[in-house]
Design a protein around this motif. Structure first.
Motif, PDB file in Angstrom:
ATOM      1  N   SER A 232       0.449  -3.543  -9.388  1.00 55.01           N
ATOM      2  CA  SER A 232      -0.175  -4.624 -10.162  1.00 55.01           C
ATOM      3  C   SER A 232      -0.887  -5.657  -9.290  1.00 55.01           C
ATOM      4  CB  SER A 232       0.898  -5.332 -10.985  1.00 55.01           C
ATOM      5  OG  SER A 232       1.791  -5.994 -10.097  1.00 55.01           O
ATOM      6  N   ALA A 233      -0.946  -5.430  -7.972  1.00 56.88           N
ATOM      7  CA  ALA A 233      -1.530  -6.461  -7.086  1.00 56.88           C
ATOM      8  C   ALA A 233      -2.997  -6.738  -7.446  1.00 56.88           C
ATOM      9  CB  ALA A 233      -1.440  -5.998  -5.636  1.00 56.88           C
ATOM     10  N   ASP A 234      -3.389  -8.005  -7.301  1.00 67.04           N
ATOM     11  CA  ASP A 234      -4.793  -8.411  -7.431  1.00 67.04           C
ATOM     12  C   ASP A 234      -5.452  -8.045  -6.091  1.00 67.04           C
ATOM     13  OD1 ASP A 234      -6.526 -11.264  -8.608  1.00 67.04           O
ATOM     14  OD2 ASP A 234      -7.021 -10.205  -6.750  1.00 67.04           O
ATOM     15  N   PHE A 235      -6.402  -7.131  -6.121  1.00 62.12           N
ATOM     16  CA  PHE A 235      -6.953  -6.586  -4.868  1.00 62.12           C
ATOM     17  C   PHE A 235      -7.597  -7.675  -3.989  1.00 62.12           C
ATOM     18  CE2 PHE A 235      -7.658  -1.750  -5.764  1.00 62.12           C
ATOM     19  CZ  PHE A 235      -6.321  -1.628  -6.100  1.00 62.12           C
ATOM     20  N   ASP A 236      -8.391  -8.554  -4.578  1.00 67.32           N
ATOM     21  CA  ASP A 236      -9.072  -9.559  -3.753  1.00 67.32           C
ATOM     22  C   ASP A 236      -8.057 -10.491  -3.092  1.00 67.32           C
ATOM     23  OD1 ASP A 236     -11.557  -8.514  -4.321  1.00 67.32           O
ATOM     24  OD2 ASP A 236     -11.848  -9.801  -6.079  1.00 67.32           O
ATOM     25  N   GLU A 263       1.384   4.375  -4.209  1.00 66.15           N
ATOM     26  CA  GLU A 263       0.484   5.538  -4.197  1.00 66.15           C
ATOM     27  C   GLU A 263      -0.514   5.534  -5.350  1.00 66.15           C
ATOM     28  OE1 GLU A 263       2.591   9.259  -4.184  1.00 66.15           O
ATOM     29  OE2 GLU A 263       3.456   8.950  -6.166  1.00 66.15           O
ATOM     30  N   SER A 264      -0.169   4.880  -6.445  1.00 68.83           N
ATOM     31  CA  SER A 264      -1.083   4.917  -7.592  1.00 68.83           C
ATOM     32  C   SER A 264      -2.362   4.105  -7.343  1.00 68.83           C
ATOM     33  CB  SER A 264      -0.385   4.429  -8.861  1.00 68.83           C
ATOM     34  OG  SER A 264      -0.206   3.037  -8.802  1.00 68.83           O
ATOM     35  N   ILE A 265      -2.329   3.208  -6.369  1.00 73.23           N
ATOM     36  CA  ILE A 265      -3.534   2.425  -6.069  1.00 73.23           C
ATOM     37  C   ILE A 265      -4.090   2.722  -4.672  1.00 73.23           C
ATOM     38  CG2 ILE A 265      -2.976   0.476  -7.618  1.00 73.23           C
ATOM     39  CD1 ILE A 265      -2.095  -0.998  -4.925  1.00 73.23           C
ATOM     40  N   ALA A 266      -3.409   3.582  -3.943  1.00 76.40           N
ATOM     41  CA  ALA A 266      -3.745   3.772  -2.519  1.00 76.40           C
ATOM     42  C   ALA A 266      -5.195   4.249  -2.325  1.00 76.40           C
ATOM     43  CB  ALA A 266      -2.760   4.738  -1.861  1.00 76.40           C
ATOM     44  N   ALA A 267      -5.638   5.212  -3.145  1.00 78.61           N
ATOM     45  CA  ALA A 267      -6.986   5.755  -2.961  1.00 78.61           C
ATOM     46  C   ALA A 267      -8.059   4.679  -3.162  1.00 78.61           C
ATOM     47  CB  ALA A 267      -7.214   6.920  -3.917  1.00 78.61           C
ATOM     48  N   ASP A 268      -7.814   3.744  -4.096  1.00 82.13           N
ATOM     49  CA  ASP A 268      -8.766   2.643  -4.318  1.00 82.13           C
ATOM     50  C   ASP A 268      -8.632   1.530  -3.277  1.00 82.13           C
ATOM     51  OD1 ASP A 268      -9.763   3.809  -6.576  1.00 82.13           O
ATOM     52  OD2 ASP A 268      -8.554   2.596  -7.979  1.00 82.13           O
ATOM     53  N   PHE A 269      -7.374   1.153  -3.026  1.00 79.88           N
ATOM     54  CA  PHE A 269      -7.157  -0.061  -2.237  1.00 79.88           C
ATOM     55  C   PHE A 269      -7.285   0.160  -0.729  1.00 79.88           C
ATOM     56  CE2 PHE A 269      -4.364  -3.196  -0.123  1.00 79.88           C
ATOM     57  CZ  PHE A 269      -5.026  -4.351  -0.503  1.00 79.88           C
ATOM     58  N   LEU A 270      -6.757   1.268  -0.239  1.00 83.69           N
ATOM     59  CA  LEU A 270      -6.702   1.465   1.210  1.00 83.69           C
ATOM     60  C   LEU A 270      -8.083   1.368   1.886  1.00 83.69           C
ATOM     61  CD1 LEU A 270      -5.432   2.103   3.911  1.00 83.69           C
ATOM     62  CD2 LEU A 270      -4.954   4.419   3.135  1.00 83.69           C
ATOM     63  N   PRO A 271      -9.125   2.035   1.372  1.00 83.03           N
ATOM     64  CA  PRO A 271     -10.426   1.894   2.044  1.00 83.03           C
ATOM     65  C   PRO A 271     -10.925   0.441   2.052  1.00 83.03           C
ATOM     66  CG  PRO A 271     -10.427   3.798   0.572  1.00 83.03           C
ATOM     67  CD  PRO A 271      -9.164   3.035   0.284  1.00 83.03           C
ATOM     68  N   LYS A 343       1.982  -8.761  -9.434  1.00 82.85           N
ATOM     69  CA  LYS A 343       1.982  -9.712 -10.543  1.00 82.85           C
ATOM     70  C   LYS A 343       3.164  -9.504 -11.474  1.00 82.85           C
ATOM     71  CE  LYS A 343      -2.393  -8.842 -11.414  1.00 82.85           C
ATOM     72  NZ  LYS A 343      -3.854  -8.795 -11.668  1.00 82.85           N
ATOM     73  N   GLN A 344       3.978  -8.452 -11.194  1.00 80.82           N
ATOM     74  CA  GLN A 344       5.099  -8.099 -12.062  1.00 80.82           C
ATOM     75  C   GLN A 344       6.367  -8.833 -11.654  1.00 80.82           C
ATOM     76  OE1 GLN A 344       6.411  -4.368 -13.106  1.00 80.82           O
ATOM     77  NE2 GLN A 344       4.958  -4.529 -14.805  1.00 80.82           N
ATOM     78  N   ILE A 355      16.064  -6.853  -0.703  1.00 80.40           N
ATOM     79  CA  ILE A 355      15.705  -6.783   0.720  1.00 80.40           C
ATOM     80  C   ILE A 355      16.445  -7.863   1.509  1.00 80.40           C
ATOM     81  CG2 ILE A 355      13.814  -7.094   2.388  1.00 80.40           C
ATOM     82  CD1 ILE A 355      12.119  -5.408   0.555  1.00 80.40           C
ATOM     83  N   ASP A 356      16.981  -7.404   2.621  1.00 77.86           N
ATOM     84  CA  ASP A 356      17.850  -8.224   3.446  1.00 77.86           C
ATOM     85  C   ASP A 356      17.026  -8.903   4.545  1.00 77.86           C
ATOM     86  OD1 ASP A 356      20.159  -9.210   4.503  1.00 77.86           O
ATOM     87  OD2 ASP A 356      20.753  -7.353   5.498  1.00 77.86           O
ATOM     88  N   ALA A 357      16.392 -10.042   4.196  1.00 73.19           N
ATOM     89  CA  ALA A 357      15.572 -10.755   5.179  1.00 73.19           C
ATOM     90  C   ALA A 357      15.681 -12.249   4.936  1.00 73.19           C
ATOM     91  CB  ALA A 357      14.120 -10.302   5.076  1.00 73.19           C
ATOM     92  N   ALA A 358      15.302 -13.032   5.934  1.00 74.33           N
ATOM     93  CA  ALA A 358      15.430 -14.489   5.843  1.00 74.33           C
ATOM     94  C   ALA A 358      14.456 -15.083   4.823  1.00 74.33           C
ATOM     95  CB  ALA A 358      15.190 -15.113   7.215  1.00 74.33           C
ATOM     96  N   VAL A 359      13.216 -14.579   4.821  1.00 78.47           N
ATOM     97  CA  VAL A 359      12.205 -15.127   3.919  1.00 78.47           C
ATOM     98  C   VAL A 359      11.514 -13.982   3.180  1.00 78.47           C
ATOM     99  CG1 VAL A 359      10.249 -16.701   3.685  1.00 78.47           C
ATOM    100  CG2 VAL A 359      11.799 -16.962   5.635  1.00 78.47           C
ATOM    101  N   LEU A 360      11.425 -14.100   1.864  1.00 76.41           N
ATOM    102  CA  LEU A 360      10.757 -13.107   1.017  1.00 76.41           C
ATOM    103  C   LEU A 360       9.582 -13.787   0.335  1.00 76.41           C
ATOM    104  CD1 LEU A 360      12.298 -10.454   1.093  1.00 76.41           C
ATOM    105  CD2 LEU A 360      13.965 -12.297   1.025  1.00 76.41           C
ATOM    106  N   TYR A 361       8.404 -13.176   0.408  1.00 73.05           N
ATOM    107  CA  TYR A 361       7.187 -13.768  -0.141  1.00 73.05           C
ATOM    108  C   TYR A 361       6.648 -12.969  -1.312  1.00 73.05           C
ATOM    109  CZ  TYR A 361       6.663 -16.670   4.062  1.00 73.05           C
ATOM    110  OH  TYR A 361       6.842 -17.593   5.067  1.00 73.05           O
ATOM    111  N   GLN A 362       6.155 -13.674  -2.334  1.00 69.09           N
ATOM    112  CA  GLN A 362       5.312 -13.070  -3.360  1.00 69.09           C
ATOM    113  C   GLN A 362       3.921 -13.682  -3.224  1.00 69.09           C
ATOM    114  OE1 GLN A 362       5.689 -14.509  -7.360  1.00 69.09           O
ATOM    115  NE2 GLN A 362       4.676 -12.721  -8.259  1.00 69.09           N
ATOM    116  N   ASN A 363       2.944 -12.844  -2.921  1.00 71.13           N
ATOM    117  CA  ASN A 363       1.538 -13.288  -2.931  1.00 71.13           C
ATOM    118  C   ASN A 363       1.249 -14.484  -2.020  1.00 71.13           C
ATOM    119  OD1 ASN A 363       1.266 -11.280  -4.839  1.00 71.13           O
ATOM    120  ND2 ASN A 363       1.321 -12.681  -6.592  1.00 71.13           N
TER     121      ASN A 363
END
Lengths: 413, 413
Positions: A232-236, A263-271, A343-344, A355-363
């Motif tokens: 669901s990521a906003d590509f820009d 994987e569902s967005i990889a072909a569009d997003f990766l390039p 966005k989900q 996830i076991d980490a000190a800081v977790l970020y969304q966007n």
């Protein structure tokens, strides 16, 4: 040259004096440090020139970090004055309560006692660490790298003369001038005198400290930092955040190192993200699926997935779903900062909870993992451990508590 | 028998499940543990009988600690239900704030992950530690002593079947059945899986753990606990407090071990406190000055001053003044609990500020250093270190923090 044992003994004695200083006196010392760094500028720059003259084998960025110019010294003075403005980390009021038999328990905030800092070629850490120690009422033992030894001797000399002129024990600030490995090793085992040791340096050096120290350690810094781009990521927005996290300052621990793409967005997003990163000079190393989508990626090796590059290099993987991303990150994280671009809300919650980490970020770019950015007004380092302090550490990481109990003859029945 | 590495791997996996359970579900598990301990009482007592049958070489107090009678099991059930009543150590609200660029930072309280407890012959610790782990959302690895192995196997079996029947991962609670030294050694180095190890046992054992562990440790327990009788002490009150601190339960870490007496009152006070202590069966060992005042005291050796007797023995010294008392205590303290008996506020303040210990008492028995007495509702142990937790530890010692950051594409400039 004093031996490490004797330095420890003197630090412990001195710690009793500095822990008793009022915040007014501690701040006054910081002001005096700032003005003496200014007055002694020429002496410091001359000492620094001796280090620079021997630095021919260092890389350009390392030389930059070693250099004490007028500008760098001016910045140090600003930092010292800003630190003096900060709130006292030892300040009352303290929690207090009364036992059923009538005695009072006060949970007081107190300095740790003796800090030891072991670090590499950056002489500004010398002043920084000493100033944080004074602000928090601690004595400090400094062990910098051999590349900066003349600079460190000069800076510590300036700071100790401030202490002496103000009528305090100079040993509140001490430098270990022996830059051999032996002196670090001795420091790692100085349990009688050292209350906490904070290492700063390469992941390998920090691991050496953690594996060998018997003194209490706060583990800092290693950051094999991931970004997961969800369906669901906003590509820009994602491109903006990834480029910032990877390229704004690639040499530091909160820079991104790995990119996982659903994987569902990889072909569009990766390039598209590859275009943006390659344009910024980033070398991309992918797993098979990523390389199949974009031929500009080199094939990554197994070693890549656990490497903190601290450079314009990024590992890229395609993952089946959120769960695979979480499992992968938990297997390769250094527990520093991990990011989901999504966005989900449900996926974000799962990512952050699992996830076991000190800081977790969304966007948000992981470059914000920093004591100043978090609003602490200071930064001792970034803890990647869970006990005592986690994530960016402010001054309170240099304090502990003590219970004071006041009664009138109460006994236990 | 599973190897320690595999137990660690399973615990880490299980920790992801238990950390996600609501407080209602965690409390429900504690209630189920209590009722199953009751239902399986006969099985547990039979297993305990096997341990007791082999305990012929143990002392009477050790046998008492090993015994799981109906009464002991009833006490365990009461503790479990009391723990279920306690406040959630992970409960919101959490501190949160907004960065100038608009993203939100939440400082969340989370479980540590995997706890490891290493302890000796007391099987009630098995249930206690597992229950504290569940309440705080942690998985636990238990390594009890060989004397209690059959009891521990039975207790852990009962607890794991509760987890299984409730539909959870049994590996939230695991016992290392290998009671060799090797299994402890492996556990001390299981950095990949163990988030904190808490040793309980003799001072020598805890020192071994601290010197050898590479996993994070919370040091507990050793108590070479002093009482300083100042010039201004109220004699009757002082006698009451000293007798309680020394004799009410001499085997534990918060019992007093050493008595320092101000020389200006020593000739008057020492014979009176010696009367009271000797009447309670206490053997007194003095320095030269103390023996000169009261011939009933034996001569102490140098070793005495650093020995935690855990018995009806007390070391007695005459000191010139408050400063000598403070210096002496700082040189011999195990940083647990230290007491001044005095009416002078200034002396009390100096004693409390200058002595490096978890709990400082004025005119109160040190026997109160205890999580329940301090009002925490639970006790994990008494920390004698300064990082993370100090003094009596409640449930929050089993938690850490995690920063969650929520934004809309913010990048660092």
């Amino acid at each position: 040259m004093l031996n490490v044992q004797e330095i420890g003994r003197r630090a412990k004695l001195a710690s009793r004096q500095v822990q008793g200083l009022s915040i007014e006196k501690r701040n006054q010392l910081l002001e005096l440090l700032a003005s003496n760094v200014s007055q002694q500028q020429d002496v410091i720059i001359q000492a620094n020139a001796l280090d620079l003259a021997k630095a021919s084998e260092l890389t350009e960025p390392m030389k930059n970090r070693l250099t004490l110019s007028e500008d760098v010294l001016a910045d140090i003075q600003v930092s010292l004055r800003e630190l003096a403005e900060l709130k006292d980390p030892l300040a009352a009021p303290y929690p207090e309560w009364t036992h059923p038999t009538g005695f009072k328990i006060v949970k007081k905030t107190v300095p740790l006692g003796v800090l030891a800092m072991v670090y590499e070629a950056r002489p500004n850490v010398t002043v920084d660490a000493a100033a944080l120690a004074i602000k928090s009422g601690n004595a400090v033992i400094l062990r910098g790298g051999k590349e900066a030894i003349q600079s460190n001797i000069a800076l510590v000399q300036v700071m100790r003369s401030v202490l002496k002129e103000a009528g305090y024990d100079e040993n509140i600030i001490q430098l270990i001038e022996d830059t051999s490995h032996d002196s670090v090793n001795e420091l790692l085992h100085l349990r009688e005198y050292v209350d906490v040791l904070i290492p700063r340096g390469s992941a390998r050096f920090i691991d050496f400290v953690v594996q060998n120290a018997t003194v209490p350690v706060i583990e800092t810094g290693a950051g094999n930092t991931h970004i997961f781009v969800d369906e669901s990521a906003d590509f820009d927005q994602a491109i903006k955040v990834i480029v910032n996290a990877k390229t704004q300052k690639p040499s530091v621990c909160n820079a991104a190192e790995k990119l996982l793409i659903h994987e569902s967005i990889a072909a569009d997003f990766l390039p598209r993200i590859a275009d943006a990163l390659i344009q910024k000079g980033v070398e991309l190393r992918g797993d098979e699926a990523a390389v199949a989508i974009d031929g500009r990626l080199k094939q990554a090796t197994d070693e890549d997935w656990d490497t903190e590059y601290n450079d314009l290099i990024m590992g890229v993987r395609v993952v089946a779903d959120l769960d695979e991303a979480i499992d992968w990150i938990n297997a390769h994280t250094t527990h520093h900062s991990e990011t989901i671009l999504s966005k989900q809300a449900e996926n974000v919650a799962a990512f952050m909870n699992q996830i076991d980490a000190a800081v977790l970020y969304q966007n948000v770019s992981s470059r914000f993992t920093d004591g100043f950015e978090f609003g602490f007004g200071a930064e001792i380092g970034i803890s990647t451990q869970k006990l005592h302090a986690r994530g960016p550490m402010g001054l309170e990481a240099l304090t502990t508590i003590k219970y004071e109990v006041f009664g009138e003859g109460q006994v236990r029945g």
